[in-house]
Design a protein around this motif. Structure first.
Motif, short mmCIF file in Angstrom:
data_model
loop_
_atom_site.label_atom_id
_atom_site.label_comp_id
_atom_site.label_asym_id
_atom_site.label_seq_id
_atom_site.Cartn_x
_atom_site.Cartn_y
_atom_site.Cartn_z
N LYS A 11 1.05 -1.09 0.09
CA LYS A 11 -0.14 -0.07 0.06
C LYS A 11 0.98 1.39 -0.03
N VAL A 14 1.97 5.07 3.58
CA VAL A 14 1.75 4.48 4.70
C VAL A 14 2.72 5.05 5.84
N GLY A 15 3.84 5.44 5.21
CA GLY A 15 5.01 5.76 6.34
C GLY A 15 6.17 5.21 6.17
N THR A 17 8.75 5.45 3.78
CA THR A 17 9.78 6.37 3.86
C THR A 17 10.14 7.04 4.98
N THR A 18 9.10 7.71 5.58
CA THR A 18 9.02 8.49 6.86
C THR A 18 9.81 7.43 8.14
N MET A 185 0.34 7.19 11.52
CA MET A 185 -0.65 8.09 11.31
C MET A 185 -1.86 8.01 12.32
N ILE A 213 2.85 5.63 16.00
CA ILE A 213 3.42 7.11 15.37
C ILE A 213 2.13 7.90 15.20
N PRO A 214 2.12 8.82 16.00
CA PRO A 214 0.94 9.76 15.48
C PRO A 214 0.90 10.52 14.39
N LYS A 215 -0.24 10.81 14.07
CA LYS A 215 -0.35 11.80 12.74
C LYS A 215 0.16 13.29 13.13
N LEU A 219 6.32 15.63 10.88
CA LEU A 219 6.93 14.76 10.25
C LEU A 219 6.48 14.94 8.69
N ALA A 220 5.61 15.40 8.38
CA ALA A 220 5.26 15.67 6.93
C ALA A 220 6.19 16.94 6.58
P1 ATP Z 1 5.15 5.27 -0.80
O1 ATP Z 1 4.35 4.07 -1.02
O2 ATP Z 1 4.46 6.63 -1.84
O3 ATP Z 1 6.44 5.25 -0.89
P2 ATP Z 1 5.33 5.62 2.12
O4 ATP Z 1 4.63 4.27 2.39
O5 ATP Z 1 6.79 5.83 2.06
O6 ATP Z 1 4.64 6.17 0.59
P3 ATP Z 1 5.63 8.32 3.22
O7 ATP Z 1 6.06 8.92 2.22
O8 ATP Z 1 6.23 7.87 4.63
O9 ATP Z 1 4.84 6.80 2.95
O10 ATP Z 1 4.41 8.95 3.96
C1 ATP Z 1 3.20 9.53 3.05
C2 ATP Z 1 3.16 11.00 3.33
O11 ATP Z 1 2.44 11.08 4.63
C3 ATP Z 1 4.37 11.70 3.08
O12 ATP Z 1 3.90 13.17 2.65
C4 ATP Z 1 4.75 11.83 4.62
O13 ATP Z 1 5.32 13.21 4.64
C5 ATP Z 1 3.25 11.75 5.42
N1 ATP Z 1 3.47 11.41 6.74
C6 ATP Z 1 4.09 10.34 6.98
N2 ATP Z 1 4.16 9.72 8.28
C7 ATP Z 1 3.19 10.84 8.81
C8 ATP Z 1 2.75 11.03 10.05
N3 ATP Z 1 3.09 10.20 11.12
N4 ATP Z 1 1.99 12.13 10.50
C9 ATP Z 1 1.78 12.94 9.50
N5 ATP Z 1 2.19 12.85 8.28
C10 ATP Z 1 2.93 11.69 7.72
#
Ligand code: ATP
Ligand code: MG
Length: 257
Positions: A11, A14-15, A17-18, A185, A213-215, A219-220
């Motif tokens: 999916k 979902v976070g 990369t973060t 989130m 991990i809170p929204k 972090l964004a």
């Molecule tokens: P992809 O599958 O597209 O690579 P991903 O799973 O790596 O996505 P992220 O890029 O980490 O997901 O997060 C998606 C978006 O949500 C990004 O803009 C990121 O900054 C934001 N984000 C991630 N974690 C949080 C959080 N805990 N609270 C708020 N925003 C977040």
């Protein structure tokens, strides 16, 4: 030998990369030697940590597809964060197709990393939201997988499919195990967050990290400032959460030996 940990989740958003960026940054802050590898052609990890993709001669594409290239050529230092990264470029988009007819295509990264993994305590791999050969290369060399699960209905419902894929990967990489599922989130005021967390704990028990991990908008925002959260805003709720998550991960794996 490095602990090699990859994210996995089909999916998007979902976070993954973060989590990779911030866990890596907190591990480095404690003195661990950390290498991040961006296996997503979108390059969010690369860009969010301030690497300019236009100037790169070597990237994860060359590491994956060209055994003649010494992977250490592709390593960039993120000075302020104390992290190393093998960045990704758009060239990686073509790699999926180029790998298609190669024998042993799932283990190219594993081969490449044998040359550099002794230099690191942790290698953290960021994958794209698609379970293709590139993602399988991450899983084939990893000792553990981190699964970020946005606490909403669809990511949770997709987990059995991911678990089945991880099970299949054990044929190629028998030592692969789940380091933990992360509830991401999280919104403490919504019932849905609590409910999905509860269902995850019921299903996976101790494999779900205690820390959620809170929204959190900080972090964004951090990637826009090209910084991990421990530099951008360590006192934010998101910063504290990733620090505590890293504590849990370290308690599982440790690195001071
Ligand atoms: P992809 O599958 O597209 O690579 P991903 O799973 O790596 O996505 P992220 O890029 O980490 O997901 O997060 C998606 C978006 O949500 C990004 O803009 C990121 O900054 C934001 N984000 C991630 N974690 C949080 C959080 N805990 N609270 C708020 N925003 C977040
Ligand atoms: Mg990502």
């Amino acid at each position: 030998m490095a602990h090699i940990i990859t994210t996995a989740m089909q999916k998007g958003g979902v976070g993954k990369t973060t989590s990779t960026a911030n866990i890596g940054a907190y591990l480095a802050e404690r003195g661990a030697k950390v290498l991040l590898i961006d296996l997503d052609p979108q390059g969010n990890l690369t860009r969010g940590l301030g690497i300019n993709r236009e100037d790169l001669q070597y990237s994860s594409y060359e590491v994956l597809l060209n055994p003649a290239v010494d992977p250490s050529y592709a390593i960039q230092h993120i000075g302020e964060a104390g992290l190393d990264i093998i960045p990704s470029t758009l060239a990686l988009q073509g790699a999926e197709r180029e790998l298609l007819n190669e024998v042993g295509r799932e283990t190219f990264l594993r081969e490449a990393l044998t040359h550099i993994q002794d230099k690191y305590h942790y290698i953290l791999i960021d994958t794209q939201p698609f379970f293709g050969t590139i993602t399988q290369n991450g899983l084939a060399c990893a000792t553990a997988v981190i699964v970020p699960v946005q606490v909403e209905v669809y990511p949770f419902e997709d987990l059995p499919q991911l678990d089945a894929q991880l099970e299949l990967m054990k044929k190629i990489n028998p030592v692969l195990k789940v380091a933990g599922y992360i509830c991401t989130m999280y919104e403490a005021i919504t019932n849905l967050s609590h409910e999905i967390e509860e269902q995850m704990r019921k299903k996976y028990g101790d494999l779900v990290f205690q820390t959620v991990i809170p929204k959190n908008k900080r972090l964004a925002e951090a990637p826009a400032w090209r910084q991990p959260i421990n530099k951008f805003d360590p006192h934010s709720k998101g910063g504290k959460a990733y620090k505590s998550l890293t504590d849990e991960l370290e308690a599982k794996y440790g690195w001071k030996n």
